[in-house]
Design an enzyme around this catalytic site. Structure first.
Site, PDB file in Angstrom:
ATOM      1  N   TYR A  22       0.804  -1.228   0.000  1.00 19.29           N
ATOM      2  CA  TYR A  22       0.000   0.000   0.000  1.00 19.29           C
ATOM      3  C   TYR A  22       0.842   1.285   0.000  1.00 19.29           C
ATOM      4  O   TYR A  22       0.681   2.111  -0.921  1.00 19.29           O
ATOM      5  CB  TYR A  22      -1.004  -0.017   1.161  1.00 19.29           C
ATOM      6  CG  TYR A  22      -1.860   1.228   1.222  1.00 19.29           C
ATOM      7  CD1 TYR A  22      -2.869   1.447   0.286  1.00 19.29           C
ATOM      8  CD2 TYR A  22      -1.632   2.202   2.185  1.00 19.29           C
ATOM      9  CE1 TYR A  22      -3.645   2.605   0.324  1.00 19.29           C
ATOM     10  CE2 TYR A  22      -2.396   3.353   2.241  1.00 19.29           C
ATOM     11  CZ  TYR A  22      -3.399   3.558   1.301  1.00 19.29           C
ATOM     12  OH  TYR A  22      -4.153   4.702   1.354  1.00 19.29           O
TER      13      TYR A  22
ATOM     14  N   LYS B 215       1.394   4.126  -3.275  1.00 17.98           N
ATOM     15  CA  LYS B 215       1.130   5.578  -3.287  1.00 17.98           C
ATOM     16  C   LYS B 215       2.375   6.352  -3.724  1.00 17.98           C
ATOM     17  O   LYS B 215       2.268   7.377  -4.404  1.00 17.98           O
ATOM     18  CB  LYS B 215       0.625   6.028  -1.909  1.00 17.98           C
ATOM     19  CG  LYS B 215      -0.752   5.460  -1.541  1.00 17.98           C
ATOM     20  CD  LYS B 215      -1.851   5.873  -2.523  1.00 17.98           C
ATOM     21  CE  LYS B 215      -3.223   5.403  -2.080  1.00 17.98           C
ATOM     22  NZ  LYS B 215      -4.301   5.801  -3.005  1.00 17.98           N
TER      23      LYS B 215
HETATM   24  P1  NAP Z   1     -12.615   2.979   1.451  1.00 15.89           P
HETATM   25  O1  NAP Z   1     -13.616   3.476   2.415  1.00 15.89           O
HETATM   26  O2  NAP Z   1     -12.065   1.601   1.611  1.00 15.89           O
HETATM   27  O3  NAP Z   1     -13.208   3.149  -0.010  1.00 15.89           O
HETATM   28  C1  NAP Z   1     -12.469   2.730  -1.130  1.00 15.89           C
HETATM   29  C2  NAP Z   1     -13.341   2.847  -2.350  1.00 15.89           C
HETATM   30  O4  NAP Z   1     -12.590   2.340  -3.466  1.00 15.89           O
HETATM   31  C3  NAP Z   1     -14.623   2.013  -2.266  1.00 15.89           C
HETATM   32  O5  NAP Z   1     -15.659   2.702  -2.892  1.00 15.89           O
HETATM   33  C4  NAP Z   1     -14.252   0.776  -3.048  1.00 15.89           C
HETATM   34  O6  NAP Z   1     -15.379   0.110  -3.612  1.00 15.89           O
HETATM   35  C5  NAP Z   1     -13.416   1.409  -4.141  1.00 15.89           C
HETATM   36  N1  NAP Z   1     -12.640   0.441  -4.893  1.00 15.89           N
HETATM   37  C6  NAP Z   1     -11.683  -0.414  -4.476  1.00 15.89           C
HETATM   38  N2  NAP Z   1     -11.253  -1.167  -5.484  1.00 15.89           N
HETATM   39  C7  NAP Z   1     -11.963  -0.797  -6.580  1.00 15.89           C
HETATM   40  C8  NAP Z   1     -11.980  -1.214  -7.931  1.00 15.89           C
HETATM   41  N3  NAP Z   1     -11.195  -2.193  -8.386  1.00 15.89           N
HETATM   42  N4  NAP Z   1     -12.808  -0.583  -8.786  1.00 15.89           N
HETATM   43  C9  NAP Z   1     -13.628   0.397  -8.361  1.00 15.89           C
HETATM   44  N5  NAP Z   1     -13.671   0.819  -7.084  1.00 15.89           N
HETATM   45  C10 NAP Z   1     -12.850   0.228  -6.205  1.00 15.89           C
HETATM   46  O7  NAP Z   1     -11.318   3.928   1.406  1.00 15.89           O
HETATM   47  P2  NAP Z   1     -11.126   5.484   1.743  1.00 15.89           P
HETATM   48  O8  NAP Z   1     -10.479   5.586   3.073  1.00 15.89           O
HETATM   49  O9  NAP Z   1     -12.372   6.237   1.472  1.00 15.89           O
HETATM   50  O10 NAP Z   1     -10.007   5.872   0.679  1.00 15.89           O
HETATM   51  C11 NAP Z   1     -10.233   6.698  -0.437  1.00 15.89           C
HETATM   52  C12 NAP Z   1      -8.896   7.160  -0.985  1.00 15.89           C
HETATM   53  O11 NAP Z   1      -8.184   7.915   0.007  1.00 15.89           O
HETATM   54  C13 NAP Z   1      -7.975   6.008  -1.375  1.00 15.89           C
HETATM   55  O12 NAP Z   1      -7.235   6.368  -2.525  1.00 15.89           O
HETATM   56  C14 NAP Z   1      -7.030   5.892  -0.183  1.00 15.89           C
HETATM   57  O13 NAP Z   1      -5.795   5.296  -0.503  1.00 15.89           O
HETATM   58  C15 NAP Z   1      -6.884   7.355   0.190  1.00 15.89           C
HETATM   59  N6  NAP Z   1      -6.441   7.573   1.576  1.00 15.89           N
HETATM   60  C16 NAP Z   1      -7.223   7.209   2.621  1.00 15.89           C
HETATM   61  C17 NAP Z   1      -6.766   7.450   3.909  1.00 15.89           C
HETATM   62  C18 NAP Z   1      -7.584   7.108   5.124  1.00 15.89           C
HETATM   63  O14 NAP Z   1      -7.110   7.375   6.241  1.00 15.89           O
HETATM   64  N7  NAP Z   1      -8.776   6.544   4.993  1.00 15.89           N
HETATM   65  C19 NAP Z   1      -5.524   8.059   4.131  1.00 15.89           C
HETATM   66  C20 NAP Z   1      -4.751   8.409   3.018  1.00 15.89           C
HETATM   67  C21 NAP Z   1      -5.224   8.172   1.743  1.00 15.89           C
HETATM   68  P3  NAP Z   1     -16.045  -1.216  -2.946  1.00 15.89           P
HETATM   69  O15 NAP Z   1     -17.069  -0.731  -1.964  1.00 15.89           O
HETATM   70  O16 NAP Z   1     -16.631  -1.900  -4.132  1.00 15.89           O
HETATM   71  O17 NAP Z   1     -14.927  -1.983  -2.305  1.00 15.89           O
END
Ligand code: NAP
Length: 239
Positions: free
Chosen positions: A162, A166
């Site tokens: 992961y 990034k």
């Molecule tokens: P999340 O709640 O796990 O949501 C991830 C989303 O990506 C879900 O809608 C998931 O859909 C979708 N996804 C995964 N694989 C996919 C695929 N093959 N095709 C289409 N959709 C797909 O994650 P989040 O925390 O909101 O993260 C959003 C972004 O922010 C990501 O890029 C993550 O790396 C970044 N980020 C998050 C954090 C944090 O603290 N949460 C920190 C830094 C960066 P499904 O429901 O179908 O699985």
């Protein structure tokens, strides 16, 4: 051609992506909810529409071809103004470099990096038709090699899948910015901070709305805004 600004957010059925869609919808934009699961996608679209957003579903698994998603946007609007590449996975544990299954790295890169390239390239023709096209790639401070190595910043668990995905995404985004530097497309990386979502078992201390703010800022940059940068709510994130 519709004058309404048109955006596509990948992985918009939940978490930060959902809130990015809600935030762009609140600006009066037409927002495509890119999501792979029909039920989750339509539930998100219904909730966004109930909240007043002009949301529509875009079937999209970023590990597969994005041509049907592009065709849907082409038919509906004939262009795309803003693409937010938000979908990502962590790949689970273990992913310490000495323990990781190489297949885990491949799977994570397929979604978090190659998925972004695939979707971006499928949308480029539509983006080029926009007056002010913007691309926002959702990254993370764990992708910052400076923060990974300066010893003072908590970058969470050691991971060869992961965090490295990034860093890879950051590097790819810089290359896009260089290639597109003579166009009006601005492409930047946004870091949402540590946000309570399914991605981290809801351990984050920020809300998804707070996490969405940087993406909304980068999606609405003025024409003389930056490109090829890495930003969070506090400003520039070191590479
Ligand atoms: P999340 O709640 O796990 O949501 C991830 C989303 O990506 C879900 O809608 C998931 O859909 C979708 N996804 C995964 N694989 C996919 C695929 N093959 N095709 C289409 N959709 C797909 O994650 P989040 O925390 O909101 O993260 C959003 C972004 O922010 C990501 O890029 C993550 O790396 C970044 N980020 C998050 C954090 C944090 O603290 N949460 C920190 C830094 C960066 P499904 O429901 O179908 O699985």
């Amino acid at each position: 051609m519709s004058e309404q600004t048109v955006a596509l957010v990948t992985g918009a059925n939940k978490g930060i992506g959902y809130e990015i869609a809600a935030g762009l919808g609140a600006l009066g934009w037409s927002v495509g909810v890119g999501a792979r699961d029909e039920e989750r996608r339509e539930a998100a679209v219904a909730k966004l529409r109930a909240g007043g957003a002009d949301a529509f579903g875009v079937p999209l698994d970023v590990t597969g071809a994005a041509t049907a998603a592009a065709a849907l946007l082409e038919e509906r609007y004939g262009r795309l103004d803003v693409l937010v590449n938000n979908a990502a996975i962590t790949g689970g544990m273990p992913q310490e470099p000495t323990l990781v299954d190489p297949g885990t790295i491949r799977t994570v890169v397929e979604t978090n990096v190659i998925g972004v390239v695939r979707v971006t390239n499928a949308m480029l023709t539509l983006l080029r038709r926009s007056r002010s096209p913007r691309i926002v790639n959702m990254s993370s401070t764990v992708g910052s090699l400076t923060r990974q190595t300066d010893g003072t910043f908590d970058t969470g668990p050691i991971g060869a899948a992961y965090p490295t995905s990034k860093s890879f995404l950051n590097a790819v985004t810089v290359q896009y910015a260089k290639e597109l530097s003579d166009t009006n497309i601005l492409i930047n990386l946004g870091c949402p901070g540590y946000v309570a979502t399914d991605l981290n078992g809801h351990r984050g201390y920020r809300t998804p709305q707070q996490g969405a703010a940087i993406a909304i800022r980068l999606a609405t940059l003025p024409d003389d805004g930056p490109t090829g940068g890495f930003f969070d709510d506090d400003g520039v994130v070191p590479w």
